[in-house]
Scaffold this motif. Sequence first.
Motif, PDB file in Angstrom:
ATOM      1  N   ASN A 184     -27.986   1.797  71.238  1.00  0.00           N
ATOM      2  CA  ASN A 184     -28.202   1.124  72.632  1.00  0.00           C
ATOM      3  C   ASN A 184     -27.176   1.883  73.622  1.00  0.00           C
ATOM      4  N   ARG A 185     -27.157   3.175  73.337  1.00  0.00           N
ATOM      5  CA  ARG A 185     -26.407   3.838  74.173  1.00  0.00           C
ATOM      6  C   ARG A 185     -27.175   5.456  74.479  1.00  0.00           C
ATOM      7  N   SER A 186     -26.633   6.364  75.034  1.00  0.00           N
ATOM      8  CA  SER A 186     -27.266   7.744  75.450  1.00  0.00           C
ATOM      9  C   SER A 186     -26.061   8.775  75.168  1.00  0.00           C
ATOM     10  N   PHE A 187     -26.482   9.853  74.800  1.00  0.00           N
ATOM     11  CA  PHE A 187     -25.754  11.151  74.403  1.00  0.00           C
ATOM     12  C   PHE A 187     -26.043  12.284  75.317  1.00  0.00           C
ATOM     13  N   SER A 188     -24.972  12.957  75.644  1.00  0.00           N
ATOM     14  CA  SER A 188     -24.950  14.258  76.446  1.00  0.00           C
ATOM     15  C   SER A 188     -26.139  15.351  75.752  1.00  0.00           C
ATOM     16  N   SER A 189     -26.235  15.295  74.557  1.00  0.00           N
ATOM     17  CA  SER A 189     -26.945  16.518  73.919  1.00  0.00           C
ATOM     18  C   SER A 189     -28.767  15.850  74.072  1.00  0.00           C
ATOM     19  N   GLU A 190     -28.812  14.752  74.593  1.00  0.00           N
ATOM     20  CA  GLU A 190     -30.380  14.281  74.690  1.00  0.00           C
ATOM     21  C   GLU A 190     -30.988  15.102  75.621  1.00  0.00           C
ATOM     22  N   GLU A 191     -30.482  15.819  76.618  1.00  0.00           N
ATOM     23  CA  GLU A 191     -30.922  16.530  77.624  1.00  0.00           C
ATOM     24  C   GLU A 191     -30.953  18.055  77.426  1.00  0.00           C
ATOM     25  N   TRP A 192     -30.448  18.431  76.154  1.00  0.00           N
ATOM     26  CA  TRP A 192     -30.402  19.623  75.769  1.00  0.00           C
ATOM     27  C   TRP A 192     -31.781  20.289  75.116  1.00  0.00           C
ATOM     28  N   THR A 193     -32.798  20.083  75.981  1.00  0.00           N
ATOM     29  CA  THR A 193     -34.146  20.360  75.177  1.00  0.00           C
ATOM     30  C   THR A 193     -34.464  21.922  74.793  1.00  0.00           C
ATOM     31  N   SER A 194     -33.414  22.632  75.442  1.00  0.00           N
ATOM     32  CA  SER A 194     -33.737  24.019  74.871  1.00  0.00           C
ATOM     33  C   SER A 194     -33.386  24.315  73.694  1.00  0.00           C
ATOM     34  N   ILE A 195     -32.616  23.326  72.993  1.00  0.00           N
ATOM     35  CA  ILE A 195     -32.048  23.342  71.610  1.00  0.00           C
ATOM     36  C   ILE A 195     -32.806  22.242  70.648  1.00  0.00           C
ATOM     37  N   ILE A 196     -32.845  21.188  71.338  1.00  0.00           N
ATOM     38  CA  ILE A 196     -33.301  19.856  70.310  1.00  0.00           C
ATOM     39  C   ILE A 196     -34.401  19.295  71.157  1.00  0.00           C
ATOM     40  N   PRO A 197     -35.733  19.475  70.715  1.00  0.00           N
ATOM     41  CA  PRO A 197     -36.704  18.657  71.249  1.00  0.00           C
ATOM     42  C   PRO A 197     -36.597  17.148  71.440  1.00  0.00           C
ATOM     43  N   LYS A 198     -37.168  16.532  72.536  1.00  0.00           N
ATOM     44  CA  LYS A 198     -37.022  15.169  72.785  1.00  0.00           C
ATOM     45  C   LYS A 198     -37.642  14.411  71.508  1.00  0.00           C
ATOM     46  N   LYS A 199     -38.727  14.618  70.810  1.00  0.00           N
ATOM     47  CA  LYS A 199     -39.355  14.054  69.658  1.00  0.00           C
ATOM     48  C   LYS A 199     -38.454  13.582  68.681  1.00  0.00           C
ATOM     49  N   ILE A 200     -37.381  14.734  68.525  1.00  0.00           N
ATOM     50  CA  ILE A 200     -36.276  14.310  67.505  1.00  0.00           C
ATOM     51  C   ILE A 200     -35.582  13.243  67.747  1.00  0.00           C
ATOM     52  N   TRP A 201     -35.146  12.888  68.962  1.00  0.00           N
ATOM     53  CA  TRP A 201     -34.471  11.625  69.257  1.00  0.00           C
ATOM     54  C   TRP A 201     -35.212  10.569  69.406  1.00  0.00           C
ATOM     55  N   TYR A 202     -36.627  10.769  69.638  1.00  0.00           N
ATOM     56  CA  TYR A 202     -37.546   9.353  69.497  1.00  0.00           C
ATOM     57  C   TYR A 202     -37.523   9.166  68.002  1.00  0.00           C
ATOM     58  N   SER A 203     -37.707   9.989  67.087  1.00  0.00           N
ATOM     59  CA  SER A 203     -37.892  10.001  65.604  1.00  0.00           C
ATOM     60  C   SER A 203     -36.559   9.303  65.037  1.00  0.00           C
ATOM     61  N   ALA A 204     -35.570   9.707  65.504  1.00  0.00           N
ATOM     62  CA  ALA A 204     -34.286   9.049  64.997  1.00  0.00           C
ATOM     63  C   ALA A 204     -33.999   7.772  65.475  1.00  0.00           C
ATOM     64  N   ILE A 205     -34.459   7.379  66.740  1.00  0.00           N
ATOM     65  CA  ILE A 205     -34.426   5.845  67.106  1.00  0.00           C
ATOM     66  C   ILE A 205     -35.530   5.046  66.270  1.00  0.00           C
ATOM     67  N   GLU A 206     -36.714   5.508  66.074  1.00  0.00           N
ATOM     68  CA  GLU A 206     -37.613   5.059  65.241  1.00  0.00           C
ATOM     69  C   GLU A 206     -37.190   4.590  63.960  1.00  0.00           C
ATOM     70  N   GLU A 207     -36.596   5.525  63.252  1.00  0.00           N
ATOM     71  CA  GLU A 207     -35.860   5.442  62.053  1.00  0.00           C
ATOM     72  C   GLU A 207     -34.954   4.361  61.955  1.00  0.00           C
ATOM     73  N   ALA A 208     -34.059   4.419  62.856  1.00  0.00           N
ATOM     74  CA  ALA A 208     -33.059   3.176  62.977  1.00  0.00           C
ATOM     75  C   ALA A 208     -33.764   1.828  63.274  1.00  0.00           C
ATOM     76  N   ASN A 209     -34.729   1.739  64.193  1.00  0.00           N
ATOM     77  CA  ASN A 209     -35.371   0.517  64.171  1.00  0.00           C
ATOM     78  C   ASN A 209     -35.992  -0.038  62.920  1.00  0.00           C
ATOM     79  N   ASP A 210     -36.536   0.784  62.050  1.00  0.00           N
ATOM     80  CA  ASP A 210     -37.319   0.561  61.035  1.00  0.00           C
ATOM     81  C   ASP A 210     -36.165  -0.049  59.703  1.00  0.00           C
TER      82      ASP A 210
END
Length: 386
Positions: free
Chosen positions: A221-247
Amino acid sequence: MSRYEFIAPCHFGLEAVLKREIQDLGYEIVEVEDGRVTFAGDEDAFARGNIFLRTTERLLLKIARFKAETFEELFEKTKAIPWENYIPKDGKFWVAKATSIKSKLFSPSDIQSIMKKAIVERLKGVYKINWFEESGNSYPIRITFMKDEITIGIDTSGESLHRRGYRKLASKAPITETLAAALIMLTPWNKDRILVDPFCGSGTIPIEAAMIGANIAPGMNRSFSSEEWTSIIPKKIWYSAIEEANDLILNDIEMDIQGYDMDGDIIKAARENAKLAGVDHLIHFQQRAVSNLSHNKKYGFIITNPPYGERLEEKEALPELYKEIGRTFNALDSWSYYIITSYEEAQKYIGREANKNRKIYNGMLKTYYLQYLGPKPPKKPQKFNK
């Protein structure tokens, strides 16, 4: 996928807990040092490390490690790092924190200034510009000098990871969420056992226990500075991690977790914090003094952070308080109890030497994690199918 190294700092004395957490996430341990664990992972470690790790203070992307004994050497070796692989042309970058221990270069402000100049010089040459607006995403750099060796990392977390987002109200001397989680994880407690905190304050230990028992990831339930580092980490990786946590959340779980405190206003704050964490239905909070603590069930756990007596008037009351703790806890003769305190005479007044005594540094404060181990509950008879 690319391979990265990450530095996860923690309280001194809790490295083994953090190491186990990282291994449970499936990442390779590179090095364990005092107050930090270095591990290797791919892009998903940015997201999964920040979202799932309970006992680290932040997650740093390790950039370099080298020896430097002069400012000229620091400048040249910093400039030689391929910063363009991490910081885009519009990136906002600065040396947010520098610490130096037993090193020839010891002035944090001078170290910060020299390194900033070196990074600017590097990026000026790469991007062919003389002025950086720094209008884009943040890339805060943190460095540690130890015996003339510097370790450089970029902070992927932003705010410290102990800020889960649920603790809006705190007691006078709150224990951090990361430390509370580690204290629980140092015990054999699990979601099927009773847990009581008779000095619960704003509820951090009961709330962290409920989150552990219900398998709620601490960073959901919080954000992280590297969420915006899209040149290094695609946004879909964050979505996938949150989905894993919810499951992984155990939504239909029931637990027996209780928090008590003498201060009625603090108990109200604890209830509000538990509600924000989504675990208020799993914890019973009540205004109650430690002397009134009793329980008819056996084999429970007490995990608590009683007053340390940092102020003089409080220190004078500590002998009687710890005698009361000893009398109350000893009456629960089948229970295990775990107490973190900086009070050096705690065992004397509790009236019993701890089975284990672990030193943990809470910031600069040396504390003792006193562990009084009760008997194990009898094993339940196995049921055999006919």
